[in-house]
Design an enzyme around this catalytic site. Structure first.
Site, mmCIF file in Angstrom:
data_model
loop_
_atom_site.group_PDB
_atom_site.id
_atom_site.type_symbol
_atom_site.label_atom_id
_atom_site.label_comp_id
_atom_site.label_asym_id
_atom_site.label_seq_id
_atom_site.Cartn_x
_atom_site.Cartn_y
_atom_site.Cartn_z
ATOM 1 N N HIS A 175 -4.083 -1.630 5.621
ATOM 2 C CA HIS A 175 -3.253 -2.521 4.829
ATOM 3 C C HIS A 175 -3.732 -3.966 4.931
ATOM 4 O O HIS A 175 -3.314 -4.828 4.169
ATOM 5 C CB HIS A 175 -1.811 -2.405 5.349
ATOM 6 C CG HIS A 175 -0.777 -3.012 4.459
ATOM 7 N ND1 HIS A 175 -0.894 -4.269 3.922
ATOM 8 C CD2 HIS A 175 0.394 -2.532 3.995
ATOM 9 C CE1 HIS A 175 0.174 -4.535 3.188
ATOM 10 N NE2 HIS A 175 0.959 -3.495 3.214
ATOM 11 N N CYS A 176 -4.604 -4.265 5.915
ATOM 12 C CA CYS A 176 -4.878 -5.685 6.206
ATOM 13 C C CYS A 176 -6.261 -6.162 5.783
ATOM 14 O O CYS A 176 -6.380 -6.986 4.881
ATOM 15 C CB CYS A 176 -4.695 -5.931 7.695
ATOM 16 S SG CYS A 176 -2.992 -5.699 8.201
ATOM 17 N N ILE A 177 -7.307 -5.645 6.449
ATOM 18 C CA ILE A 177 -8.640 -6.243 6.288
ATOM 19 C C ILE A 177 -9.128 -6.223 4.825
ATOM 20 O O ILE A 177 -9.662 -7.219 4.352
ATOM 21 C CB ILE A 177 -9.679 -5.561 7.218
ATOM 22 C CG1 ILE A 177 -9.137 -5.455 8.653
ATOM 23 C CG2 ILE A 177 -11.007 -6.300 7.203
ATOM 24 C CD1 ILE A 177 -8.906 -6.746 9.351
ATOM 25 N N ASP A 186 -5.942 -8.766 2.860
ATOM 26 C CA ASP A 186 -5.461 -10.103 3.227
ATOM 27 C C ASP A 186 -6.394 -11.247 2.818
ATOM 28 O O ASP A 186 -5.914 -12.268 2.309
ATOM 29 C CB ASP A 186 -5.198 -10.180 4.737
ATOM 30 C CG ASP A 186 -4.129 -9.189 5.171
ATOM 31 O OD1 ASP A 186 -3.500 -8.576 4.281
ATOM 32 O OD2 ASP A 186 -3.934 -9.024 6.388
#
Ligand SMILES: NC(=O)c1ccc[n+]([C@@H]2O[C@H](COP(=O)([O-])OP(=O)(O)OC[C@H]3O[C@@H](n4cnc5c(N)ncnc54)[C@H](O)[C@@H]3O)[C@@H](O)[C@H]2O)c1
Length: 455
Positions: A282-284, A287
């Protein structure tokens, strides 16, 4: 700020600080997913009464039955706090009115255009605004672009006439949870906090200090928002760098893993990152694009972010190229070959499939006519484009039946020696088979160029 306002702000703040230190404050958590549920439990364990609000009935009902939907969170932990009456999960937003502090941990995905999708944060902020009252502290934890807390959240909370910093308190604190990490968890990972005003920072710091080990206050919400984006951009850029180093090493006929391991012996000035089939979660992958988007609105192009994203997103195609070459060496076309993908979660020892590069690898192999099956001990099944896939057993029959086994995720419970002993061809994108005894088909660990393929 007038004297009256200062006094009311001061007394609101003091009352809230008192409730926090006495554990009599009621804590609301909006969004009970990977981030929200562990946070809710941490506050419940610290003795607070916690009301978790989620739009999903499935999530709320399961939690009230003492069942966790997050792999890192055991059922027993949820059941213990629910039974003790410290944790409630609900889909009724009006319950937020009972809270003294609310943490927001709702999704912040990207739209198809790679622009931020703020719809979840907006709907959470609207729900809080409808139930807001003087003395309430609101902390946004969802990863987002710098300026969200001040420009998007503050006006919604102030629409009813309340003033942030006086009547209510607003801050941003980035979540740093690392799913599957057995050392660093919600409690012992330092927590960065930045408020709209110094009073906001002070109460938000007190809130987290009541149950987390280390708090790092910063001077503004924008600083706190940027901290998270720097952390994840740092990872994305460094992963992009080692992925490019892998391409470089392949062209030079050098083993990239040997280069990285040797470089990592330098005791200073080097941090080890490893190449792979692409980035997921969900992040790298997402974001840094929040920051890139924000900077585009200011006419600035974030070149490192764009370049890292370009290289990282090319990796699944490179894996497919490797499989193609390796099969070719065995006089086999991709079309009609049976390929067993080993590991589909986006990283080791977790069950999260979000943005997993395995999905791209599977799609591209199927586009080339391969018959693709997968095994993942953590993902018994998954849905993609309305099509449900089920994990095949990890046994000699499946390993031998495949024309190639492609290691995408290096789960630690897999017996890689068995893989190299039985499979006719192994393409290892994670170096999971390094140092193993060669199987009957001949095992070459970390072999460069057409490569990592074990034939
Ligand atoms: N998962 C991670 O490893 C991780 C790490 C650091 C930061 N983050 C960030 O934390 C945020 C949350 O991520 P997550 O992984 O916990 O998401 P998730 O999808 O696991 O959970 C989000 C929950 O929010 C609920 N929800 C959605 N809209 C809502 C609304 N309006 N009101 C109430 N509930 C709502 C969903 O039903 C879901 O249960 C994101 O911004 C993410 O970038 C995630």
């Amino acid at each position: 700020m007038g004297i009256e306002a200062m006094e009311s702000g001061g007394s609101m703040k003091d009352r809230l600080l008192e409730k926090l230190s006495g554990r009599s404050a009621c804590i609301g958590v909006v969004g009970l997913g990977y981030v929200g549920l562990p946070l809710a439990l941490e506050f419940a364990r610290a003795g607070f009464h916690v009301i978790g609000y989620d739009v999903s009935q499935r999530v709320a009902h399961a939690l009230m039955r003492g069942e966790s939907h997050i792999k890192d969170v055991p059922n027993a932990d949820v059941a213990e706090q629910v039974k003790a009456g410290r944790l409630e999960a609900t889909t009724e937003e009006s319950r937020l009115r009972e809270t003294d502090a609310i943490l927001i941990a709702v999704p912040t995905p990207l739209a198809k255009t790679r622009d931020p999708d703020m719809s979840y944060v907006i709907s959470a902020a609207d729900a809080i605004a409808r139930n807001c009252h003087p003395g309430l502290l609101i902390v946004l934890e969802s990863t987002t672009y710098p300026g969200t807390t001040r420009d998007l959240m503050q006006p919604k909370l102030e629409a009813s006439g309340l003033t942030v910093g006086e009547d209510v308190f607003l801050a941003f604190s980035p979540e740093r949870v690392d799913p599957g990490n057995t050392i660093w968890n919600t409690k012992n990972t330092p927590k960065v906090v930045g408020g709209i005003t110094p009073a906001c920072t002070e109460v938000a710091t007190a809130l987290y200090a009541s149950c987390l080990e280390t708090i790092v206050p910063v001077s503004s919400t924008e600083t706190a928002e940027l901290v998270k984006l720097l952390e994840n951009t740092f990872r994305s850029v460094n992963i992009g760098l080692v992925n490019e180093m892998q391409i470089v090493c392949d062209k030079l006929g050098v083993n990239v893993w040997e280069v990285i391991d040797a470089a990592a012996t330098k005791p200073f000035g080097f941090m080890k990152f490893t190449p792979g089939p692409g980035i997921g979660g969900h992040c790298i992958p997402l974001d840094p694009h929040y920051l890139a988007w924000k900077m585009r609105t200011l006419n600035y192009k974030t070149r490192f972010i764009d370049l890292a994203s370009e290289i990282n997103s090319e990796m699944p195609a490179l894996v497919v190229q490797r499989v193609t070459h390796a099969l070719n060496d065995q006089l086999k076309p991709v079309k009609g070959s049976r390929i067993l993908v080993l590991g589909v979660a986006y990283k080791r020892d977790i069950d999260d499939m979000r943005e997993s590069p395995a999905l791209d690898v599977i799609r591209m192999l199927e586009e080339r006519g391969a018959e693709v099956v997968y095994h993942d001990p953590h993902v018994p099944s998954f849905q993609e484009n309305g099509h449900e896939r089920f994990s095949v057993p990890f046994d000699d029959a499946e390993l031998a039946r495949a024309d190639a086994v492609v290691v995408i995720t290096d789960h630690s419970s897999i017996d890689y020696q068995r893989v190299v002993d039985v499979a006719p061809l192994v393409v290892d994108t994670r170096n999971a088979t390094a140092g193993l005894t060669p199987g009957p088909a001949g095992h070459v660990s970390g072999k460069p160029a057409t490569d990592m393929a074990i034939a």
